[in-house]
Design an enzyme around this catalytic site. Structure first.
Site, short mmCIF file in Angstrom:
data_model
loop_
_atom_site.label_atom_id
_atom_site.label_comp_id
_atom_site.label_asym_id
_atom_site.label_seq_id
_atom_site.Cartn_x
_atom_site.Cartn_y
_atom_site.Cartn_z
N SER A 296 -37.61 -21.17 85.05
CA SER A 296 -36.55 -20.38 85.14
C SER A 296 -36.65 -19.68 86.33
O SER A 296 -37.57 -19.45 86.94
CB SER A 296 -36.51 -19.31 84.04
OG SER A 296 -35.12 -18.56 84.12
N TYR A 299 -31.62 -15.31 89.96
CA TYR A 299 -30.36 -15.56 90.67
C TYR A 299 -30.78 -15.47 92.28
O TYR A 299 -29.96 -15.97 92.98
CB TYR A 299 -29.16 -14.91 90.07
CG TYR A 299 -28.61 -15.64 88.97
CD1 TYR A 299 -29.34 -15.19 87.79
CD2 TYR A 299 -27.75 -16.30 89.03
CE1 TYR A 299 -28.82 -15.82 86.48
CE2 TYR A 299 -27.03 -16.98 87.66
CZ TYR A 299 -27.87 -16.87 86.59
OH TYR A 299 -27.24 -17.71 85.51
N GLU A 300 -31.42 -14.42 92.35
CA GLU A 300 -31.83 -14.26 93.84
C GLU A 300 -32.48 -15.76 94.49
O GLU A 300 -32.25 -16.13 95.51
CB GLU A 300 -32.74 -12.95 94.13
CG GLU A 300 -32.27 -11.78 94.10
CD GLU A 300 -32.02 -11.41 92.72
OE1 GLU A 300 -32.71 -12.28 91.69
OE2 GLU A 300 -31.34 -10.36 92.18
N ALA A 301 -33.31 -16.26 93.62
CA ALA A 301 -33.92 -17.51 94.15
C ALA A 301 -32.77 -18.47 94.26
O ALA A 301 -32.91 -19.52 94.88
CB ALA A 301 -34.98 -18.04 93.06
N ASP A 356 -32.32 -17.98 73.24
CA ASP A 356 -31.36 -16.98 74.08
C ASP A 356 -29.94 -17.40 74.13
O ASP A 356 -29.22 -16.85 75.06
CB ASP A 356 -32.15 -16.89 75.72
CG ASP A 356 -31.77 -18.12 76.31
OD1 ASP A 356 -31.33 -19.12 75.77
OD2 ASP A 356 -31.32 -17.88 77.72
N GLU A 357 -29.62 -18.09 73.09
CA GLU A 357 -28.21 -18.50 73.25
C GLU A 357 -27.63 -18.75 71.71
O GLU A 357 -28.19 -19.32 71.05
CB GLU A 357 -28.23 -19.95 74.18
CG GLU A 357 -26.63 -20.40 74.21
CD GLU A 357 -26.67 -21.80 74.90
OE1 GLU A 357 -27.84 -22.36 74.92
OE2 GLU A 357 -25.59 -22.21 74.86
N1 LIG Z 1 -36.22 -27.44 80.04
C1 LIG Z 1 -36.27 -26.26 79.74
C2 LIG Z 1 -35.05 -25.38 79.29
C3 LIG Z 1 -35.20 -24.05 79.09
N2 LIG Z 1 -36.06 -23.73 79.37
C4 LIG Z 1 -36.40 -22.06 79.25
C5 LIG Z 1 -36.32 -21.27 80.30
C6 LIG Z 1 -35.28 -20.44 80.30
O1 LIG Z 1 -35.44 -19.18 80.88
C7 LIG Z 1 -34.88 -20.44 78.80
C8 LIG Z 1 -33.34 -20.56 78.75
O2 LIG Z 1 -32.93 -21.57 79.21
P1 LIG Z 1 -31.41 -21.37 80.01
O3 LIG Z 1 -31.09 -23.29 80.15
O4 LIG Z 1 -30.58 -20.89 79.58
O5 LIG Z 1 -31.57 -21.02 81.62
P2 LIG Z 1 -31.80 -19.75 82.11
O6 LIG Z 1 -31.78 -18.58 80.98
O7 LIG Z 1 -33.26 -19.56 82.71
O8 LIG Z 1 -30.85 -19.55 83.15
P3 LIG Z 1 -29.05 -19.19 82.80
O9 LIG Z 1 -28.69 -17.84 83.36
O10 LIG Z 1 -28.52 -20.14 83.88
O11 LIG Z 1 -28.87 -19.42 81.45
O12 LIG Z 1 -35.51 -21.48 78.28
C9 LIG Z 1 -37.42 -24.15 79.87
O13 LIG Z 1 -38.57 -23.66 80.03
N3 LIG Z 1 -37.43 -25.58 80.20
#
Ligand SMILES: Nc1ccn([C@H]2C[C@H](O)[C@@H](COP(=O)(O)OP(=O)(O)OP(=O)(O)O)O2)c(=O)n1
Length: 829
Positions: A296, A299-301, A356-357
């Site tokens: 993960s 958003y800055e990255a 997280d979803e």
């Molecule tokens: N193949 C994956 C998918 C997800 N994750 C982990 C890292 C993420 O932080 C978290 C949630 O996945 P998201 O796809 O929701 O991605 P992010 O929360 O990081 O970003 P966004 O803000 O785009 O939802 O699960 C992971 O390690 N490897």
């Protein structure tokens, strides 16, 4: 078997397998080109190109351009037939002198189209020293020319650990997903669950007023679905207590980005993927400094071009100030619980997606509180942030698809309600954002020149179904307009348990392979037993090194380019013990006749899961459990419980008292109506609890009878035995009886059934199936049928009943893989 390369062109003699693939791709090209029959020109007539490696425009776009301008696109280099090889760059080390193969830059194609004429390719040659003699592609295309990979096979190699972490990360994520699906189920079973948030919202609205709504919410008929997704979850959790890192480009990864370049045959592996029509983006090709994945990134990255899933080496190139931080799985779980508990204060109409979803059906909540969707979203997001110190984004829409797409617009740390003209809104959404549009579908769509939902909206249903089959065609047709009829699933049932390993798989012989299968069987057994289930279908999933893949992979101990081989076996009875699983797996693998040395990944999956009875028919299971208890200790359902992930049993137990009496008679008609699997299970468990069952039947009468007579001696009898049970019996009696009255009122008074009412009852029945209240389901169907018949209702009513039955049977198939055997009984009125 190793392939042979008798001559210089390599690609010509890869055997039937490759030939078939080539032919298929070529046929597809011709088919696709025919679609543009009326629109294309003849600019590239007689010219055929092969795209090697990364190119700009990318390979699939060049393919489209060739279609549109009368050229031919070769998915493989074809000696003597491919006129030009298109490439943006090739490493010097791979280039030898050539005999006439024209290696040109992709800009040649673009410029020819712009100028509407074929320009001199010599101005576009990839290498200036090749005007007369082009560099050879032999070294590049012929695997035997490339140094064989040095194999590091011991776990003492530092990269071994990195692989392990990578895989354990995915394991963690999937486990967390299951935990939260179960958690929502647990909460929904808890009778004492309270919704303090509802009153808070009402108070809020009475003091502030409704900011957005001109009309009260009860007047709004459509659903309001909310999609909640934490922003860059692992990053947000990782820096929540480190304010100094806010605003910094962050990547969660296990490595620091200074690992040595792996020794694998990277280029060759990439080519093998490309031969399969995969398009690699620049990131994947150029990065090889560090193979550690960015799980993960902040958003800055992302603003610097870093993406989730990118390798750290490339990420650091794009963003040198990127700060890697480590994983922290305990904290992820902690924050996830806070997130789910926050939403559960308002509603439990939640479909958990992952840690997280989630999706939330807010319709009822909004109606009750009269709060507007966006007001609620704001309150919820503020609360989540206050409790977790992490931001989340929220999308709202009339269905799950609209809500999910709205979240994309809302991110990061925002909210968006897709309300006006969804069809129009979807016009600009890339097709790859639609659910179920994976790589191959979006590739195929791209080959038709379709990138956005707007492009897709222009295709007729007929065309979509002829290209993608009836089901996917229809789904695409609806989804590209923002239509999604898939309902949220609040009670999620575990459908499979599996253990897969796709790294470090290198066996010298069958006995090494079998030793590993034994271990993996034990792992699956442990996992399925942990959730008290058994499986009736076992699947072995193998990844087998593809013929054109190098023996060693670019990524250390990775699986590389593989063919997937999957074989399932249906079992006469469900299993969960390691020896049985192992025995079945060995039977399957012995039939497959695959060289153990070529295996690169192995997975074992158990499906058609059933608990001892719990999952197939939890009602029955609970009935039996209760009776066992009754013969010994008294049944005292707990009134207060703490909810935790391990509280499922407590909750199920509490539910017993309600359910057992609804199933107080496993009578013949009930048995006969059940799908075969469930019948077998009932018989099996009744056999095991024969004494209990006999005792039980002596004491109780059927709930159906109770409804009919409205006076029930046996209830009173039970009352003297256990007051808690009686209380629940009464509730059950009232609710079923109430429903019967409602049904009677509805059927008798309405001239024709309203679609809205019909939908209500169908949804209710479907919910009963999902919850496995099958006896209740049968009772309602029975009365529905009886009233239509006894009140001599019109054909519309008969059809309404039949279509209800139809929906019920479909749902039965979905949940239980079998239908109720009642068609005959209800065919006549
Ligand atoms: N193949 C994956 C998918 C997800 N994750 C982990 C890292 C993420 O932080 C978290 C949630 O996945 P998201 O796809 O929701 O991605 P992010 O929360 O990081 O970003 P966004 O803000 O785009 O939802 O699960 C992971 O390690 N490897």
């Amino acid at each position: 078997m190793r392939r042979k390369h008798e001559d210089s062109n390599g690609f010509e003699h890869w055997g039937g397998y490759m030939e078939m693939k080539k032919q298929k791709l070529q046929e597809q090209f011709v088919k696709d080109a025919a679609l543009y029959q009326d629109e294309k020109d003849e600019l590239f007539k007689g010219i055929s190109v092969f795209v090697n490696g990364y190119s700009d425009p990318p390979a699939d776009e060049i393919r489209n351009l060739m279609i549109q301008h009368g050229g031919i696109y070769h998915h493989y280099y074809r000696s003597g037939k491919t006129t030009y090889v298109i490439a943006s760059n090739l490493p010097d080390s791979k280039i030898k002198q050539t005999q006439g193969i024209k290696f040109v830059k992709p800009s040649w194609i673009v410029d020819c189209i712009r100028e509407k004429k074929i320009l001199d390719y010599r101005d576009y040659l990839l290498y200036t020293n090749q005007s007369k003699t082009q560099p050879s592609i032999k070294g590049l295309f012929s695997p035997q020319k490339v140094d064989s990979t040095k194999v590091a096979k011991t776990a003492s190699d530092e990269r071994f650990l990195s692989e392990f972490y990578n895989n354990s990360r995915l394991h963690h994520i999937s486990t967390m997903g299951s935990i939260f699906k179960q958690y929502v189920n647990d909460l929904r079973l808890d009778k004492d669950h309270r919704y303090p948030g509802i009153n808070e919202l009402k108070t809020y609205i009475s003091s502030t007023g409704n900011l957005e709504l001109e009309e009260p919410l009860e007047a709004i008929s459509s659903k309001v679905i909310m999609h909640i997704d934490m922003d860059c979850f692992f990053v947000s959790v990782g820096i929540r207590n480190r304010p100094e890192l806010k605003g910094v480009p962050i990547a969660v990864t296990h490595a620091k980005g200074n690992r040595p370049q792996p020794n694998g045959n990277v280029k060759k592996e990439i080519e093998a993927y490309q031969n399969r029509g995969y398009h690699f983006d620049k990131d994947k090709i150029n990065e090889m400094d560090s193979m550690a994945e960015v799980a993960s990134c902040s958003y800055e990255a992302r603003a610097a071009g870093v993406k989730n899933g990118m390798f750290l080496g490339q990420a650091l190139k794009l963003c040198p100030s990127l700060k890697p931080i480590p994983y922290d799985f305990d904290s992820y779980k902690e924050v996830s619980f806070d997130l789910y508990n926050t939403v559960a204060r308002y509603t439990l109409d939640i479909e958990a997606v992952s840690c997280d979803e989630m999706y939330v059906d807010c319709t009822e909540l909004l109606r009750t509180t009269n709060i507007s969707p966006l007001q609620f979203a704001q309150i919820l997001r503020d609360e989540v942030k206050r409790k977790t110190k992490c931001p989340c984004s929220v999308g709202l829409g009339a269905n799950r698809l609209q809500a999910r797409i709205a979240t994309k617009k809302a991110k990061p740390d925002g909210q968006f309600h897709l309300q006006d003209d969804p069809e129009r809104f979807f016009e600009n959404i890339p097709v790859s954002d639609l659910p179920g549009v994976g790589y191959s579908t979006s590739y195929k769509l791209k080959s038709f020149g379709i990138r956005s939902c707007g492009d897709l909206q222009k295709l007729s249903l007929e065309k979509l179904q002829s290209e993608f089959g009836n089901k996917l065609g229809m789904t695409l047709f609806k989804n590209c307009r923002g239509i999604d009829e898939k309902e949220l699933i609040f009670n999620q049932v575990r459908k499979s348990v599996s253990a897969d390993v796709n790294y470090g798989i290198r066996f010298k012989n069958d006995s090494e392979r079998d030793a590993f299968l034994k271990q993996l069987s034990e792992e699956v057994a442990q996992r399925v037993q942990a959730i008290k289930m058994k499986g009736k279908c076992i699947t072995l999933k193998l990844m087998v090194r593809s013929k054109d893949a190098p023996e060693e992979t670019a990524k250390y101990m990775g699986h590389g380019v593989c063919d997937n081989v999957t074989k399932s076996s249906s079992l006469s009875s469900a299993i969960s013990d390691a020896p049985s699983i192992n025995r079945e797996v060995l039977k399957i693998i012995s039939k497959l006749n695959i060289d153990a040395k070529e295996l690169r990944g192995i997975g074992i999956q158990l499906t058609r899961l059933e608990g001892a009875l719990e999952n197939k028919n939890s009602v029955l299971m609970k009935f039996l459990e209760t009776n066992k208890q009754e013969t010994g200790d008294k049944v005292v359902p707990s009134k207060k419980k703490e909810i935790s992930t391990s509280s499922l049993n407590k909750n199920s137990f509490q539910r017993n008292s309600v359910i057992d009496l609804s199933l107080s008679q496993v009578d013949q008609s009930f048995l006969k109506a059940m799908p075969k699997d469930i019948q077998e299970e009932i018989m099996m468990s009744l056999k095991n609890t024969k004494k209990v069952k006999n005792d039980f039947f002596k004491k109780r009468s059927s709930p159906i009878k109770r409804i009919e007579t409205k006076e029930d001696e046996s209830t009173k009898e039970s009352a003297s035995e256990n007051s808690n049970v009686v209380e629940d019996t009464f509730n059950n009696y009232i609710s079923l009886g109430g429903l019967k009255n409602l049904l009677e009122e509805w059927v008798s008074s309405e001239e024709v059934p309203l679609a809205k009412d019909l939908t209500l009852i169908i949804n209710y029945l479907k919910e009963l199936i999902t919850k496995r209240y099958l006896q209740e389901l049968l009772v309602i169907l029975k009365y529905f049928h009886r009233f239509v018949r006894s009140y001599k209702k019109s054909d519309q009513w008969k059809n309404a009943f039949l279509s209800t039955l139809n929906s019920v049977q479909e749902k039965m198939v979905e949940v239980f893989k079998g239908t109720l055997a009642i068609e005959e009984e209800y065919a006549h009125f």
